[in-house]
Scaffold this active site. Structure first.
Site, short mmCIF file in Angstrom:
data_model
loop_
_atom_site.label_atom_id
_atom_site.label_comp_id
_atom_site.label_asym_id
_atom_site.label_seq_id
_atom_site.Cartn_x
_atom_site.Cartn_y
_atom_site.Cartn_z
N ASP A 135 -17.05 63.47 -27.55
CA ASP A 135 -17.54 64.48 -28.48
C ASP A 135 -17.59 63.88 -29.88
O ASP A 135 -16.68 63.18 -30.31
CB ASP A 135 -16.63 65.72 -28.44
CG ASP A 135 -17.28 66.94 -29.05
OD1 ASP A 135 -17.60 67.88 -28.30
OD2 ASP A 135 -17.49 66.95 -30.29
N ILE A 136 -18.66 64.20 -30.61
CA ILE A 136 -18.85 63.64 -31.96
C ILE A 136 -17.83 64.22 -32.95
O ILE A 136 -17.56 63.60 -33.98
CB ILE A 136 -20.30 63.90 -32.44
CG1 ILE A 136 -20.71 62.92 -33.51
CG2 ILE A 136 -20.49 65.34 -32.89
CD1 ILE A 136 -22.21 62.93 -33.80
N HIS A 163 -22.32 71.84 -20.08
CA HIS A 163 -21.40 70.71 -20.26
C HIS A 163 -19.98 71.16 -20.06
O HIS A 163 -19.62 72.29 -20.38
CB HIS A 163 -21.57 70.07 -21.65
CG HIS A 163 -21.56 71.05 -22.79
ND1 HIS A 163 -22.66 71.82 -23.11
CD2 HIS A 163 -20.60 71.39 -23.67
CE1 HIS A 163 -22.37 72.59 -24.15
NE2 HIS A 163 -21.12 72.36 -24.51
N GLY A 181 -18.93 80.67 -27.17
CA GLY A 181 -18.91 79.58 -28.14
C GLY A 181 -19.82 78.42 -27.79
O GLY A 181 -19.67 77.33 -28.34
N GLN A 182 -20.79 78.64 -26.91
CA GLN A 182 -21.72 77.55 -26.55
C GLN A 182 -22.69 77.31 -27.69
O GLN A 182 -23.37 78.24 -28.14
CB GLN A 182 -22.48 77.90 -25.27
CG GLN A 182 -23.39 76.77 -24.81
CD GLN A 182 -24.11 77.06 -23.49
OE1 GLN A 182 -23.97 78.15 -22.94
NE2 GLN A 182 -24.86 76.10 -22.99
N HIS A 188 -16.21 70.41 -21.32
CA HIS A 188 -15.33 69.73 -22.28
C HIS A 188 -14.08 69.29 -21.51
O HIS A 188 -13.43 70.12 -20.85
CB HIS A 188 -14.87 70.69 -23.36
CG HIS A 188 -15.94 71.21 -24.28
ND1 HIS A 188 -16.11 70.73 -25.57
CD2 HIS A 188 -16.87 72.17 -24.11
CE1 HIS A 188 -17.11 71.39 -26.15
NE2 HIS A 188 -17.59 72.27 -25.29
P1 5GP Z 1 -20.31 73.78 -27.20
O1 5GP Z 1 -19.99 74.31 -28.57
O2 5GP Z 1 -21.77 73.99 -26.85
O3 5GP Z 1 -19.37 74.21 -26.12
O4 5GP Z 1 -20.07 72.21 -27.29
C1 5GP Z 1 -20.98 71.34 -27.89
C2 5GP Z 1 -20.21 70.12 -28.31
O5 5GP Z 1 -21.15 69.10 -28.58
C3 5GP Z 1 -19.39 70.31 -29.58
O6 5GP Z 1 -18.01 70.07 -29.30
C4 5GP Z 1 -19.97 69.30 -30.55
O7 5GP Z 1 -18.99 68.65 -31.36
C5 5GP Z 1 -20.66 68.31 -29.62
N1 5GP Z 1 -21.82 67.65 -30.20
C6 5GP Z 1 -22.80 68.23 -30.94
N2 5GP Z 1 -23.73 67.32 -31.30
C7 5GP Z 1 -23.32 66.14 -30.75
C8 5GP Z 1 -23.87 64.81 -30.79
O8 5GP Z 1 -24.92 64.54 -31.36
N3 5GP Z 1 -23.17 63.85 -30.12
C9 5GP Z 1 -22.00 64.11 -29.48
N4 5GP Z 1 -21.38 63.09 -28.87
N5 5GP Z 1 -21.46 65.35 -29.43
C10 5GP Z 1 -22.10 66.34 -30.06
#
Ligand code: 5GP
Ligand code: ZN
Length: 113
Positions: A31-32, A99, A92-93, A101
């Site tokens: 994760d970034i 994906h 929180g998506q 985590h």
């Molecule tokens: P969500 O919030 O959809 O459950 O998770 C999305 C995740 O993607 C977040 O934890 C966010 O930090 C990660 N993320 C968003 N943009 C990027 C990116 O460009 N590269 C990487 N490696 N992770 C990302």
């Protein structure tokens, strides 16, 4: 026109990421913006917007098996970790490509906020 899906672009390596595992079904990358010492995202190669749209049990199984394997190789399988699929607004998506985590390396609070 380029694919608007961020994770599809990461899968195709059009956008750089730190990929730690990949097979025919899934790609896993760091994760970034990590929220734990280990914070890896496992995504299917195929675009599926969210868990609500997932119909392929083999793909879902591949995601979870990869998550467990990553926990082992990251050294957090024994100490414990969390495998989370945020879904939709209240879940929180923020990225519309399903994906998992994989988070660990510290004690995680429960329930989440
Ligand atoms: P969500 O919030 O959809 O459950 O998770 C999305 C995740 O993607 C977040 O934890 C966010 O930090 C990660 N993320 C968003 N943009 C990027 C990116 O460009 N590269 C990487 N490696 N992770 C990302
Ligand atoms: Zn996608």
């Amino acid at each position: 026109m380029s694919d608007p899906c961020l994770f599809c672009r990461i899968v195709r390596k059009e956008i750089p990421s730190t990929i730690i595992f990949e097979n025919d079904h899934v790609v896993a990358f760091r994760d970034i913006d990590p929220k734990a010492p280990t914070h890896v995202l496992v995504v299917p190669r195929e675009h599926v917007s969210s868990l609500n749209d997932a119909t392929d049990g083999a793909m879902l199984g591949a995601l979870l098996l990869a998550a467990a394997g990553i926990a082992r190789t990251e050294g957090i399988a024994e100490s414990g970790y969390r495998a989370v699929i945020n879904t939709g607004g209240d879940g929180g998506q923020s990225v519309g490509h399903v994906h998992v985590h994989v988070m660990g390396g510290r004690r995680l609070a429960w329930p989440p906020g």
